[in-house]
Design an enzyme around this catalytic site. Structure first.
Site, short mmCIF file in Angstrom:
data_model
loop_
_atom_site.label_atom_id
_atom_site.label_comp_id
_atom_site.label_asym_id
_atom_site.label_seq_id
_atom_site.Cartn_x
_atom_site.Cartn_y
_atom_site.Cartn_z
N HIS A 1 0.83 -1.21 0.00
CA HIS A 1 0.00 0.00 0.00
C HIS A 1 0.87 1.26 0.00
O HIS A 1 0.71 2.15 -0.85
CB HIS A 1 -0.91 -0.03 1.23
CG HIS A 1 -1.84 1.13 1.33
ND1 HIS A 1 -3.15 1.08 0.94
CD2 HIS A 1 -1.65 2.40 1.78
CE1 HIS A 1 -3.73 2.26 1.14
NE2 HIS A 1 -2.83 3.09 1.65
N GLU A 2 1.80 1.33 0.94
CA GLU A 2 2.65 2.53 1.03
C GLU A 2 3.57 2.65 -0.19
O GLU A 2 3.89 3.76 -0.63
CB GLU A 2 3.45 2.54 2.33
CG GLU A 2 2.61 2.51 3.62
CD GLU A 2 1.52 3.57 3.68
OE1 GLU A 2 1.66 4.65 3.07
OE2 GLU A 2 0.49 3.31 4.35
N HIS B 1 1.70 4.53 -2.78
CA HIS B 1 1.76 5.98 -2.56
C HIS B 1 3.12 6.52 -3.02
O HIS B 1 3.21 7.57 -3.66
CB HIS B 1 1.60 6.31 -1.07
CG HIS B 1 0.18 6.25 -0.57
ND1 HIS B 1 -0.82 7.05 -1.08
CD2 HIS B 1 -0.40 5.50 0.40
CE1 HIS B 1 -1.96 6.79 -0.43
NE2 HIS B 1 -1.73 5.85 0.46
N GLU C 1 -4.79 7.78 -2.97
CA GLU C 1 -5.27 6.50 -2.47
C GLU C 1 -5.57 5.54 -3.62
O GLU C 1 -5.44 4.32 -3.45
CB GLU C 1 -6.52 6.74 -1.60
CG GLU C 1 -6.87 5.61 -0.65
CD GLU C 1 -5.84 5.34 0.45
OE1 GLU C 1 -4.88 6.12 0.60
OE2 GLU C 1 -6.02 4.33 1.15
ZN ZN Z 1 -3.20 5.17 1.86
#
Ligand code: ZN
Length: 503
Positions: free
Chosen positions: A264-265, A268, A294
């Site tokens: 997830h990170e 980003h 997101e």
């Molecule tokens: Zn996030």
């Protein structure tokens, strides 16, 4: 473009102060000893004051007006025109906020955060209630100061998702609710079809870290321009494209935490590492909005990381890292385990299918609190009623209900919808990527992500903040944000996993 350059110089000073604050914030969550908190708060206070004064000062207003006059003929798509649009948007917003409101908000949220922590631990809503009341009152004043079209919430939402209206969010969320509530109910009726016990075995933390690094690197994260550290709550922090850091946390008996947290990170961070060099260290050198940001983290986490294809190539490597814990497990069983879903009470632990219902609860609560339809004293009951209606569960206490999230104590009202908007965008972007580069799914199956990353870089990342989120979605996908593609994706995936009858 002399005036434009003068404006740029000034904005870059503001930007540099803010990225320096980002670095101090990163340090606070990763390395700083607890004793440093007082000094750090003072440093942040001074820097934010200087940045704010520099930004809203009359000199900036003059430079902006002159640069706008000079740049009136610039092509809409040029970096200069985009910089002027973003600068005008931010300047007007920040200049509209009276200093006393800014100061009172900073002071109230600092204290509210200190009260929220023990209130949550003790599940004592009455302790936090007066602070929530003050924060809602400040949010109302903020909305009035900023101005809005249809609804005070528009003003708050716009700070996180520029250009988005409350009425649009409400329409999207109503469609999602109508489709998701029966789906979640159907999945709950078939819960025994998917078992995730394998994920709760013993996974050495050092090995988890090695694997997390390997996955991030393989997805395209550049460790020469970033680093992976530990923190209590995973996050990513960009200080320009040359230094984009990510964090994760490791739990010995819960493999998905670190694994999907890292992916997830990484999503980003890939966004920020791939912004065009020309936009670096400018107002445009960041993501277009929280929702677009997101969309990138969710795309990598869910559409790539929780796909069958991804595990067909990565599972053998994972198994080699944890030969004992994963003995007798195959890629298909692992794929099913990481996609287990069902209603639960805590948002940050929720699965892909139920997550958005948690967001819808918060959005409706925020609207109700802001309009006064939900009183501060009645808020826990309103929260619990929605949890019952949407997820079929009743929180046994407020710790697992209205007190669970940090956002309101920090004054962030209007933030939550961006998580779900990002989910919707992730599927529209991914569908488009596969339509334009049909080799992407086969690439994922063989552990090759360059084609997908190149497409994202070209269509989304490199533009940084040049376009509003809605503009970007239309440019990339040819149409507006919609629920259809996202719901189709969920129906396909979970219909198969849980053998749901397709209506
Ligand atoms: Zn996030």
């Amino acid at each position: 473009m002399q005036k434009l350059n003068a404006l740029k110089d000034r904005l870059n000073d503001v930007h540099n102060l803010r990225t320096a604050m980002g670095l101090l914030g990163w340090d606070q969550q990763t390395c700083m000893p607890p004793g440093g908190a007082g000094t750090r708060a003072a440093q942040m206070g001074t820097l934010s004051k200087i940045a704010h004064e520099l930004f809203v000062g009359p000199e900036t207003g003059r430079l902006l007006a002159e640069a706008e006059a000079e740049g009136a003929g610039l092509d809409y798509d040029s970096d200069g025109a985009a910089l002027l649009r973003a600068a005008r948007h931010d300047y007007d917003l920040e200049a509209r906020l009276p200093t006393d409101l800014v100061v009172e908000t900073a002071q109230t949220t600092a204290l509210a955060f200190e009260e929220w922590h023990p209130a949550r631990a003790a599940s004592d809503y009455r302790r936090f209630a007066p602070w929530l009341g003050r924060i809602v009152a400040l949010a109302r004043r903020r909305a009035e100061a900023l101005g809005y079209g249809e609804h005070p919430y528009d003003a708050l939402l716009d700070e996180f998702e520029p250009g988005m209206r409350t009425s649009q969010v409400r329409a999207i969320f109503d469609e999602l609710k109508a489709a998701l509530i029966p789906m979640v109910r159907a999945v709950a009726g078939q819960a025994d079809r998917v078992d995730d016990a394998v994920l709760k075995r013993d996974f050495d933390e050092g090995r988890q870290e090695e694997f997390s690094r390997a996955v991030a690197q393989r997805l395209g994260y550049d460790f020469a321009h970033g680093r992976l550290d530990r923190s209590a709550h995973p996050f990513s922090q960009g200080m320009g494209r040359g230094d984009v850091r990510i964090t994760t946390r490791y739990e010995r008996n819960w493999l998905p935490g670190a694994l999907f947290g890292t992916i997830h990170e990484t999503g980003h961070a890939l966004y920020e590492q791939n912004i065009a060099p020309e936009l670096d260290n400018t107002l445009l050198g960041t993501g277009a909005s929280l929702g677009i940001h997101e969309s990138q983290s969710r795309l990598w986490e869910n559409l790539v990381g929780r796909s069958r294809g991804f595990w067909s190539s990565f599972f053998p490597r994972l198994q080699a890292g944890f030969p004992q814990a994963l003995a007798g497990v195959d890629a298909e069983a692992f794929y099913r385990a990481v996609n287990r879903c069902g209603p639960s009470l805590i948002r940050v632990e929720a699965d892909e299918l139920t997550y958005n219902l948690h967001i819808i609860i918060r959005f409706e609560m925020e609207l109700g609190l802001l309009s006064g339809e939900i009183g501060i004293d009645d808020a826990p009951a309103a929260w619990n009623a929605r949890t019952r209606d949407y997820l079929g569960l009743t929180p046994p206490d407020d710790r697992q209900g209205i007190l669970q999230d940090v956002h309101w104590s920090g004054g962030s009202i209007g933030y939550f919808p961006t998580y779900t908007l990002g989910n919707l965008m992730s599927v529209q972007f991914f569908d488009r990527a596969v339509a334009e580069r049909p080799g992407i799914p086969a690439g994922i199956e063989s552990g090759e992500f360059g084609t997908l990353l190149d497409w994202l870089r070209d269509r989304i990342h490199r533009h940084g903040r040049k376009y509003l989120p809605d503009e970007l979605v239309r440019r990339v996908t040819g149409g507006p944000l919609r629920t259809g593609p996202y719901l189709d994706y969920l129906r396909r995936k979970y219909g198969e996993l849980y053998a749901l009858s397709q209506e």
